[in-house]
Design an enzyme around this catalytic site. Sequence first.
Site, PDB file in Angstrom:
ATOM      1  N   LYS A   1     -19.891 147.492 -47.074  1.00 59.18           N
ATOM      2  CA  LYS A   1     -21.230 148.146 -47.446  1.00 59.18           C
ATOM      3  C   LYS A   1     -21.422 148.986 -48.619  1.00 59.18           C
ATOM      4  O   LYS A   1     -20.725 148.354 -49.645  1.00 59.18           O
ATOM      5  CB  LYS A   1     -21.984 148.448 -46.218  1.00 59.18           C
TER       6      LYS A   1
ATOM      7  N   ASP B   1     -19.869 156.316 -36.681  1.00 61.98           N
ATOM      8  CA  ASP B   1     -19.833 155.244 -37.764  1.00 61.98           C
ATOM      9  C   ASP B   1     -20.803 155.563 -38.962  1.00 61.98           C
ATOM     10  O   ASP B   1     -22.193 155.813 -38.803  1.00 61.98           O
ATOM     11  CB  ASP B   1     -20.578 153.894 -37.100  1.00 61.98           C
TER      12      ASP B   1
ATOM     13  N   TYR C   1     -24.949 148.696 -34.125  1.00 61.45           N
ATOM     14  CA  TYR C   1     -24.801 147.410 -34.743  1.00 61.45           C
ATOM     15  C   TYR C   1     -24.245 146.541 -34.033  1.00 61.45           C
ATOM     16  O   TYR C   1     -23.401 146.648 -32.904  1.00 61.45           O
ATOM     17  CB  TYR C   1     -23.575 147.757 -35.864  1.00 61.45           C
TER      18      TYR C   1
END
Length: 378
Positions: A195, A170, A98
Site C-alpha cells: 500500500k 497493523d 482487514y
Amino acid sequence: MKFSTKAIHAGQEPDPSSGAIMTPIFQTSTYVQTGIGEHKGYEYARTGNPTRTALESCLASLENGQHGLAFASGLAAEYAVLSLLNPGDHIVSCDDLYGGSYRLFERVIGRYHIDTDYVTVGDTSAYKKAMRPNTKMVWLETPTNPLLRLADIKAVAEIAHEQNALLVVDNTFATPYFQQPLALGADIVLHSTTKYINGHSDVIGGAVIMNDEDIYQQIKFHQNAAGAVPSPFDVWLTMRGIKTLAVRMRQHQENAWDIARYLTEHSRVQQVYYPGLASHPDHELARRQMSGFGGMVSFQFKGTMDDVDSVVRRFKVFSFAESLGGVESLVCHPATMTHGSIPKEIREARGVNDTLLRVSVGIEDVTDLIADLEQALA
Ligand SMILES: *Cc1c(COP(=O)(O)O)cnc(C)c1O
C-alpha cells in the site's frame, strides 16, 4: 535523523565495490564462501540478501524500531507474527479488521486451535473484558477499513501488557509518517508494504518491525524456515518507493482534506468519514495519537445501489478498484469488494452498507479529482 532523511538514506550506503549510490538488486540465489564456515554474512538468499537487508533496516528506522523483517506479502508477514503462538493460545482483535487478516485467523490458524475474539475497535474496556488467561496476543488495526475508526493504542497496550500479551498493530493505513505504534507501547508493527509504503501499485509485500531481540529472532527464524521472502527486485522497488514516502503522505493528506470538505457539502452525500473532520467520532483520539489523518476518505451516497453503480461507472480520473495507497486515486465499493465475504447483517451492523464508497485519494492535482467527483456524483 528526521523521517524524510531516513526514508532516503537509512540502511542504504553507496555500494563499496563501485560507488553506485543506489543499493544494487542482488539478483542471486547463493554466495561464494572462502572456506568452511567463512563467508561475508550471506550464504543462501532465502536466509538473507543484501538488498533485503537494506529495506529491513530502512523500515526499522522509519518505525523507530530495532529490527525489521521483509516478507513476500502483508499476509505472509502476519503469518510469521502468528508463528509466535502455540495451540491453545488466544487472540483478542478488533471487529473492523482487514478481510484477509480475519480469514487468516478464522480459517488458517483457527485450525491449529488458536481462537480469536473480536471486539468493537474503539471500545477500550471491551479489550479488557475479552482477555483470558491464555490470551497471548492483542491485534489492532487502526485506523480501520473502511470507516476509519480508531483504537487507543496506548490504552490497549497497557491492557495487553498487564497480562504479558503482545500488542501487534497493523500500521498499513497510517504509515510510520503519521503514526508510530512502538512509541505508543506496541510490541510489533506490521505493514502491507503493497500500500502506501511502496506507493506505486506495482509490488505485493509485507514487513514486521519490533524492538525485542527474542521476538525478532523467532520471526526471523520463521521467515527463513517457512520461506515467504520477497524477491530482490520487489524489495528494490519498495525501497525506491519509500524515498518519497514523506512527500507522498503530505500530498495524499492535503488532497484527502480537500475531498473530505468537498464531499461534506455535497447534496448527494449523506455522511463523510475522515478522522480529520471534527464530526468524526474518533477525531480527538486521532489528534492525540497520530501526527496526521492520512489519505483515505469514505462516504455514504444518498441513493440506491444502482445509483452507486452508475456513479462508479462514470469516473474518469478515479479508477474503480480494490487496494489503496498508490499515487493514483482509487474508489472502491466495500460491500461487494473488500468486505464481500462478510455476511450482510454483520457488515451492515458495522456500518458497511450498500451505498458506502471508499476513496484512496491519490496525489494527482486535486482540482481534477474534485471535477471528476462532481461529474460522477451529478
Ligand atoms: C492489504 C492489507 C493487508 C494484506 O496485505 P497483502 O500485501 O495484500 O498481503 C493487511 N492489512 C491491511 C490493513 C491491508 O490493507
